[in-house]
Design a protein around this motif. Structure first.
Motif, PDB file in Angstrom:
ATOM      1  N   ALA A   1      90.654  46.534  56.306  1.00  0.00           N
ATOM      2  CA  ALA A   1      89.700  46.985  57.611  1.00  0.00           C
ATOM      3  C   ALA A   1      90.203  46.230  58.691  1.00  0.00           C
ATOM      4  N   LEU A   2      90.174  44.814  58.486  1.00  0.00           N
ATOM      5  CA  LEU A   2      90.270  44.063  59.641  1.00  0.00           C
ATOM      6  C   LEU A   2      91.695  44.261  60.362  1.00  0.00           C
ATOM      7  N   GLN A   3      92.742  44.405  59.412  1.00  0.00           N
ATOM      8  CA  GLN A   3      94.167  44.777  60.072  1.00  0.00           C
ATOM      9  C   GLN A   3      94.098  45.934  60.694  1.00  0.00           C
ATOM     10  N   GLU A   4      93.296  46.955  60.278  1.00  0.00           N
ATOM     11  CA  GLU A   4      93.246  48.426  60.619  1.00  0.00           C
ATOM     12  C   GLU A   4      92.795  48.328  62.248  1.00  0.00           C
ATOM     13  N   SER A   5      91.682  47.392  62.207  1.00  0.00           N
ATOM     14  CA  SER A   5      91.061  47.395  63.610  1.00  0.00           C
ATOM     15  C   SER A   5      91.748  46.412  64.464  1.00  0.00           C
ATOM     16  N   GLY A   6      92.746  45.871  64.008  1.00  0.00           N
ATOM     17  CA  GLY A   6      93.347  45.002  64.915  1.00  0.00           C
ATOM     18  C   GLY A   6      92.439  43.540  65.086  1.00  0.00           C
ATOM     19  N   GLY A   7      91.591  43.167  63.924  1.00  0.00           N
ATOM     20  CA  GLY A   7      90.876  41.974  64.128  1.00  0.00           C
ATOM     21  C   GLY A   7      89.560  42.150  64.851  1.00  0.00           C
ATOM     22  N   ASN A   8      89.365  43.435  65.208  1.00  0.00           N
ATOM     23  CA  ASN A   8      88.024  43.707  66.076  1.00  0.00           C
ATOM     24  C   ASN A   8      86.847  43.684  64.578  1.00  0.00           C
ATOM     25  N   ILE A   9      85.906  43.016  64.747  1.00  0.00           N
ATOM     26  CA  ILE A   9      85.087  42.654  63.619  1.00  0.00           C
ATOM     27  C   ILE A   9      83.962  43.898  63.813  1.00  0.00           C
ATOM     28  N   SER A  10      83.516  44.099  64.917  1.00  0.00           N
ATOM     29  CA  SER A  10      82.498  45.488  65.036  1.00  0.00           C
ATOM     30  C   SER A  10      82.969  46.675  64.432  1.00  0.00           C
ATOM     31  N   ARG A  11      84.288  46.991  64.780  1.00  0.00           N
ATOM     32  CA  ARG A  11      84.808  48.192  64.433  1.00  0.00           C
ATOM     33  C   ARG A  11      85.322  48.065  62.869  1.00  0.00           C
ATOM     34  N   ALA A  12      85.808  47.093  62.426  1.00  0.00           N
ATOM     35  CA  ALA A  12      85.999  46.622  60.891  1.00  0.00           C
ATOM     36  C   ALA A  12      84.592  47.201  60.112  1.00  0.00           C
ATOM     37  N   ALA A  13      83.566  46.449  60.779  1.00  0.00           N
ATOM     38  CA  ALA A  13      82.178  46.814  60.216  1.00  0.00           C
ATOM     39  C   ALA A  13      81.805  48.138  59.998  1.00  0.00           C
ATOM     40  N   VAL A  14      82.168  49.094  60.945  1.00  0.00           N
ATOM     41  CA  VAL A  14      81.799  50.295  61.227  1.00  0.00           C
ATOM     42  C   VAL A  14      82.524  51.025  60.124  1.00  0.00           C
ATOM     43  N   MET A  15      84.003  50.716  60.134  1.00  0.00           N
ATOM     44  CA  MET A  15      84.661  51.242  58.961  1.00  0.00           C
ATOM     45  C   MET A  15      84.275  51.197  57.532  1.00  0.00           C
ATOM     46  N   LEU A  16      83.604  49.861  57.205  1.00  0.00           N
ATOM     47  CA  LEU A  16      83.414  49.607  55.971  1.00  0.00           C
ATOM     48  C   LEU A  16      81.906  49.930  55.791  1.00  0.00           C
ATOM     49  N   GLY A  17      81.273  50.316  56.732  1.00  0.00           N
ATOM     50  CA  GLY A  17      79.853  50.918  56.461  1.00  0.00           C
ATOM     51  C   GLY A  17      78.789  49.694  56.170  1.00  0.00           C
ATOM     52  N   ILE A  18      79.188  48.708  56.924  1.00  0.00           N
ATOM     53  CA  ILE A  18      78.117  47.601  56.877  1.00  0.00           C
ATOM     54  C   ILE A  18      77.799  47.283  58.245  1.00  0.00           C
ATOM     55  N   TYR A  19      76.677  46.161  58.379  1.00  0.00           N
ATOM     56  CA  TYR A  19      76.341  45.691  59.742  1.00  0.00           C
ATOM     57  C   TYR A  19      77.500  44.723  59.837  1.00  0.00           C
ATOM     58  N   ARG A  20      77.558  44.523  61.285  1.00  0.00           N
ATOM     59  CA  ARG A  20      78.630  43.351  61.758  1.00  0.00           C
ATOM     60  C   ARG A  20      78.272  41.888  61.218  1.00  0.00           C
ATOM     61  N   GLN A  21      76.777  41.755  61.138  1.00  0.00           N
ATOM     62  CA  GLN A  21      76.422  40.435  60.645  1.00  0.00           C
ATOM     63  C   GLN A  21      76.966  40.117  59.196  1.00  0.00           C
ATOM     64  N   GLN A  22      76.592  41.364  58.463  1.00  0.00           N
ATOM     65  CA  GLN A  22      76.904  41.147  56.992  1.00  0.00           C
ATOM     66  C   GLN A  22      78.353  40.931  56.888  1.00  0.00           C
ATOM     67  N   LEU A  23      79.191  41.525  57.625  1.00  0.00           N
ATOM     68  CA  LEU A  23      80.662  41.386  57.588  1.00  0.00           C
ATOM     69  C   LEU A  23      81.065  39.828  58.042  1.00  0.00           C
ATOM     70  N   GLN A  24      80.406  39.410  59.063  1.00  0.00           N
ATOM     71  CA  GLN A  24      80.439  37.972  59.500  1.00  0.00           C
ATOM     72  C   GLN A  24      80.358  36.870  58.251  1.00  0.00           C
ATOM     73  N   ARG A  25      79.239  37.240  57.531  1.00  0.00           N
ATOM     74  CA  ARG A  25      78.794  36.428  56.544  1.00  0.00           C
ATOM     75  C   ARG A  25      79.925  36.487  55.370  1.00  0.00           C
ATOM     76  N   LYS A  26      80.333  37.894  55.193  1.00  0.00           N
ATOM     77  CA  LYS A  26      81.358  37.773  54.193  1.00  0.00           C
ATOM     78  C   LYS A  26      82.684  37.179  54.386  1.00  0.00           C
ATOM     79  N   ILE A  27      83.069  37.243  55.801  1.00  0.00           N
ATOM     80  CA  ILE A  27      84.139  36.704  56.080  1.00  0.00           C
ATOM     81  C   ILE A  27      84.221  35.137  55.720  1.00  0.00           C
ATOM     82  N   LYS A  28      82.859  34.777  56.232  1.00  0.00           N
ATOM     83  CA  LYS A  28      82.886  33.203  56.136  1.00  0.00           C
ATOM     84  C   LYS A  28      82.904  32.941  54.647  1.00  0.00           C
TER      85      LYS A  28
END
Ligand SMILES: Nc1ncnc2c1ncn2[C@@H]1O[C@H](COP(=O)(O)OP(=O)(O)OP(=O)(O)O)[C@@H](O)[C@H]1O
Ligand SMILES: [Mg+2]
Length: 423
Positions: free
Chosen positions: A390-417
Motif C-alpha cells: 500500500a505504501l509503494q502504491e501511495s508513493g510513501g503517502n501514509i494518509s493515502r495508504a491508510a485510506v487504501m488499507l481501510g484503517i486510521y492514519r494513526q493506526q497505520l503509523q503505529r503498525k509501521i513502527k
C-alpha cells in the motif's frame, strides 16, 4: 561460504574478527592442504614471509598485512600480493578486503563465467560449454523457461574464436513471415515499392560472428526453409540481389519446446533439426539442481544489493533460505532471481528474512522450527507485505495508504513502527 587461511603469530585475534563477521577462518595447520582455502591473509611479521607469499599466491589471492611501512608494502605487492592492509586490522577493513575478492571468487569457483552452479548437471553443462566454445559446430540449447539458455549462448560466443565479432540475437517468434526475408537477407534499392535505400540483412551483419536463433521451436515452415538453405549453402541473397554472398556464421539456437516431438509430428523439419542440433546442451530445471540454490541465491544477493544505497545487504537468514529451498520454481532461476531482487528492495535488515519473501512461498511452508505453524508469524508477514505494497502504491503517502488499507492514519503509523517498516 569462503574458507580463509590466516598466517600470523597473532592469528587468534584475526580469527575471532573473521568469525564474528561470518567467515570460516583457519590458521592452516602444517598437515592441512592449502588448496581447500579461497583466500589467505599473510602477516609480514612472520619469518620467511617472502617464501610463504610465493607459495600461497599460486593457489589463492593473498592479502598481506603489516605495520604501516611503504617499503614492505611495495615489496609484498611486487612479489604478487593481491592487497596490502595496515595493522591494526579492524573488522570493517577485513570484510571490505574480502568482499572485494568475493565476487571474483564466486564467479570462478561456483560456476563458469557468470553462470553459477556447482551441481553435477551444471558441471556437465560447463564441460559441454567449453567444448562448444572450442568447436565451430552448431549448438541447440534446450531447457525450460528461465534456466539460463541465453546466458549459456552468450558464454559460448564469448569463449569462442568469434568473440570479437557480433553476437546477433534473432527472436524467431517476433519476425512475421511477411518481413522475414527482408530482415534476414536485406534488400537492394528499388527491389520493391518503398525500398528507397539498400539494407543489409541480419545474417550479413553478423558475418564472422554468432547468430543466436532464440525460440527456434516457434518458427514458421517458411522460416525453417529459409534458414535451412543458409545452413546448407553458407550463402545468402538479398531481395532484388543478383549474386549469392558467402557468409561465415556459427548458429546457436534455443528452445523450451520439445523439438524432437515436433519433428515426429512433422511440425519441425527433420533435416533442419539435425543441422541445428550438432551439439545439444540441455539445461536442467532449478528443481533438479537444488544444491545450486544457496550459491545462486548468494550470487543474486550480491548482484542486486548494489541497488540499495541505504544499507549493505549481506545475505539470507537460514529461515528464509529454508523457505526458498522448499519451493519448486516453475519459473526456474529467473523466478529465484526475481524473488531475491524483490526481497532486497523490501528488507529492513542486512539479511533477508522470511517476512521479506512473497507470501505464496510461505503458504505451503511453516518456518517455525517445531513444525507447527505459528499463526502470529503468518499474520505479521501478511500484515507487513500488505502495508508495504500500500505504501509503494501511495508513493510513501501514509494518509493515502491508510485510506487504501481501510484503517486510521494513526493506526497505520503505529503498525509501521511496530513492524519496523522503512518509509
Ligand atoms: N546458472 C545461472 N547463474 C546465474 N544466473 C542465471 C543462471 N541461470 C539463469 N540465470 C539468470 O536467470 C535469468 C533468466 O536466464 P535466461 O534469460 O538465460 O533464461 P532462458 O532459458 O533464456 O529463458 P526463456 O526460455 O524464458 O527465454 C537471467 O537473468 C539469467 O542471468
Ligand atoms: Mg531466453
Amino acid at each position: 561460504m569462503l574458507n580463509i587461511l590466516i598466517v600470523s603469530d597473532e592469528a587468534g585475534n584475526l580469527y575471532s574478527l573473521l568469525e564474528s563477521s561470518g567467515f570460516n577462518a583457519d590458521t592452516g595447520k602444517e598437515s592441512q592442504k592449502t588448496d581447500s582455502y579461497d583466500i589467505a591473509f599473510l602477516d609480514l611479521d612472520v619469518k620467511n614471509w617472502q617464501k610463504k607469499l610465493s607459495e600461497l599466491k599460486q593457489q589463492m589471492p593473498v592479502i598481506c598485512f603489516a605495520k604501516p611501512n611503504v617499503k614492505t608494502a611495495v615489496a609484498a605487492m611486487k612479489l604478487g600480493a593481491s592487497d596490502f592492509l595496515e595493522k591494526p586490522l579492524l573488522g570493517e577493513v577485513l570484510t571490505g578486503a574480502i568482499n572485494k575478492y568475493k565476487k571474483k571468487l564466486l564467479d570462478d569457483k561456483y560456476g563458469y563465467d557468470k553462470i553459477i552452479g556447482t551441481s553435477s548437471p551444471m558441471q556437465e553443462v560447463f564441460d559441454l560449454l567449453r567444448k562448444s566454445a572450442a568447436s565451430e559446430s552448431n549448438v541447440l540449447i534446450t531447457g525450460e523457461s528461465g534456466t539460463g539458455k541465453e546466458l549459456v549462448a552468450r558464454a559460448i560466443h564469448r569463449w569462442s574464436r568469434r568473440n570479437e565479432k557480433l553476437f546477433m540475437t534473432i527472436n524467431c517468434s517476433a519476425i512475421p513471415d511477411t518481413l522475414l526475408e527482408s530482415e534476414l537477407f536485406g534488400f537492394e534499392k528499388g527491389s520493391f515499392t518503398g525500398a528507397n535505400y539498400p539494407k543489409k540483412g541480419l545474417l550479413e551483419l553478423a558475418d564472422g560472428g554468432t547468430i543466436f536463433f532464440d525460440e527456434i521451436g516457434d518458427v514458421s515452415p517458411l522460416f525453417q526453409t529459409k534458414i535451412l538453405r543458409v545452413l546448407q549453402e553458407g550463402e545468402i541473397m538479398s531481395i532484388g540481389g543478383t549474386r549469392q554472398k558467402k557468409v561465415d556464421l556459427r548458429i546457436i539456437s534455443a528452445t523450451n519446446k520439445d523439438l524432437k516431438t515436433a519433428v515426429s509430428k512433422t511440425n519441425f523439419r527433420e533435416d533442419l533439426y539435425y543441422r541445428l542440433n550438432v551439439i545439444n546442451i540441455h539445461l536442467p530445471p532449478l528443481r533438479a539442481k537444488k544444491e545450486d540454490m544457496p550459491v545462486l541465491a548468494e550470487h543474486f544477493v550480491k548482484k542486486h544489493s548494489v541497488k540499495r544505497k541505504d544499507m549493505m545487504i549481506k545475505g539470507i537468514t537460514k529461515d528464509a533460505m529454508d523457505i526458498l529451498m522448499k519451493h519448486s520454481y516453475p519459473g526456474n532461476v529467473r523466478e529465484l532471481e526475481n524473488i531475491i531482487e524483490r526481497a532486497i528492495s523490501l528488507t529492513n535488515c542486512p539479511e533477508i528474512l522470511p517476512s521479506d519473501l512473497p507470501a505464496f512461498l510461505k503458504d505451503t511452508f511453516s518456518y517455525n522450527q517445531t513444525g507447527t505453524p505459528k499463526l502470529r508469524d503468518a499474520i505479521t508477514t501478511v500484515e507487513r507485505e500488505t502495508i508495504i505494497s500500500a505504501l509503494q502504491e501511495s508513493g510513501g503517502n501514509i494518509s493515502r495508504a491508510a485510506v487504501m488499507l481501510g484503517i486510521y492514519r494513526q493506526q497505520l503509523q503505529r503498525k509501521i513502527k511496530q513492524l519496523r517498516i522503512a518509509t
